[in-house]
Design an enzyme around this catalytic site. Structure first.
Site, short mmCIF file in Angstrom:
data_model
loop_
_atom_site.label_atom_id
_atom_site.label_comp_id
_atom_site.label_asym_id
_atom_site.label_seq_id
_atom_site.Cartn_x
_atom_site.Cartn_y
_atom_site.Cartn_z
CD GLU A 1 -4.47 1.76 -3.08
OE1 GLU A 1 -4.47 3.01 -3.05
OE2 GLU A 1 -4.85 1.05 -2.11
CG ASP B 1 -1.02 3.17 6.04
OD1 ASP B 1 -1.19 3.87 5.03
OD2 ASP B 1 -1.18 3.59 7.20
CG ASP C 1 -1.82 1.19 1.29
OD1 ASP C 1 -2.34 1.58 0.23
OD2 ASP C 1 -2.00 1.77 2.38
#
Length: 219
Positions: free
Chosen positions: A68, A141, A7
């Site tokens: 991501e 996160d 992330d």
């Protein structure tokens, strides 16, 4: 298969590693968050993210890295930093020849919760249940990195089958078009060197029917 989920972010970059088993079974192996402060120079913040990500790849030897996909919405400056962090992680993977896959937030949410509009709380709750964790991963996160890894492990086999089917359809269509072209070229003339349009069309239709029966493809 070992999947490393990332992330990306400059202030906090979530890292996670899972291992997959036959079916949809997944096990969490490690999770961490790289933190940098906004008063540090950009190049040092990126170096910190790259260094930790590279160390993870050295230690854990993932088969693939899932990151991501970044979208620039209202906060363009934040998106820029996130994209830069994603870039240095992808670069670290490239140097080690580890495949990289990108997934959008909505794809991850849909894979984990069944809804592309799930919020942070729902995502954390579901990833805790899926991985059988004793407590929710923190901060968010870390949970997002785990969700990315799980998303990829579940989507990759399906995507592979879709890609294979697309390739088969493309080959079949190319073969069909080649047969039609050959039939047109070989169509008999009326004896004067002129083509017979009606005969051309009938032979093309016959070639298409034969192709469909041979390949079992319905057009």
């Amino acid at each position: 298969m070992r999947v490393m989920g990332v992330d990306p972010g400059l202030t906090r970059c979530g890292l996670a590693l899972i291992e997959t088993a036959p079916g949809r079974a997944v096990t969490a192996l490690d999770v961490d968050v790289v933190r940098t402060t906004s008063d540090e120079p950009l190049e040092r913040r990126l170096r910190a993210v790259h260094s930790v990500a590279d160390e993870w790849m050295e230690i854990h030897r993932p088969d693939v890295v899932a990151i991501e996909r970044v979208f620039a919405q209202n906060q363009v400056s934040t998106a820029m930093g996130t994209a830069q962090a994603a870039g240095v992680v992808a670069l670290a993977a490239a140097y080690r020849e580890i495949p990289v896959a990108f997934h959008t937030p909505s794809e991850v949410k849909a894979a984990i919760t069944g809804s592309g509009r799930a919020d942070k709380k729902q995502m954390t709750l579901m990833i805790t249940r899926i991985l059988g964790l004793q407590k929710p991963p923190s901060p968010a996160d870390a949970a997002d990195a785990l969700a990315l890894a799980v998303c990829h492990s579940w989507r990759a086999p399906m995507q592979g089958r879709v890609d294979s089917l697309d390739a088969h359809v493309a080959r079949s269509r190319a073969g069909f078009e080649a047969k039609v072209a050959a039939a047109r070229e070989a169509a008999a003339s009326d004896g004067t060197g002129r083509r017979d349009p009606a005969a051309d069309q009938e032979r093309a239709r016959a070639a298409a029917r034969g192709m469909a029966r041979t390949k079992g493809v319905r057009w």
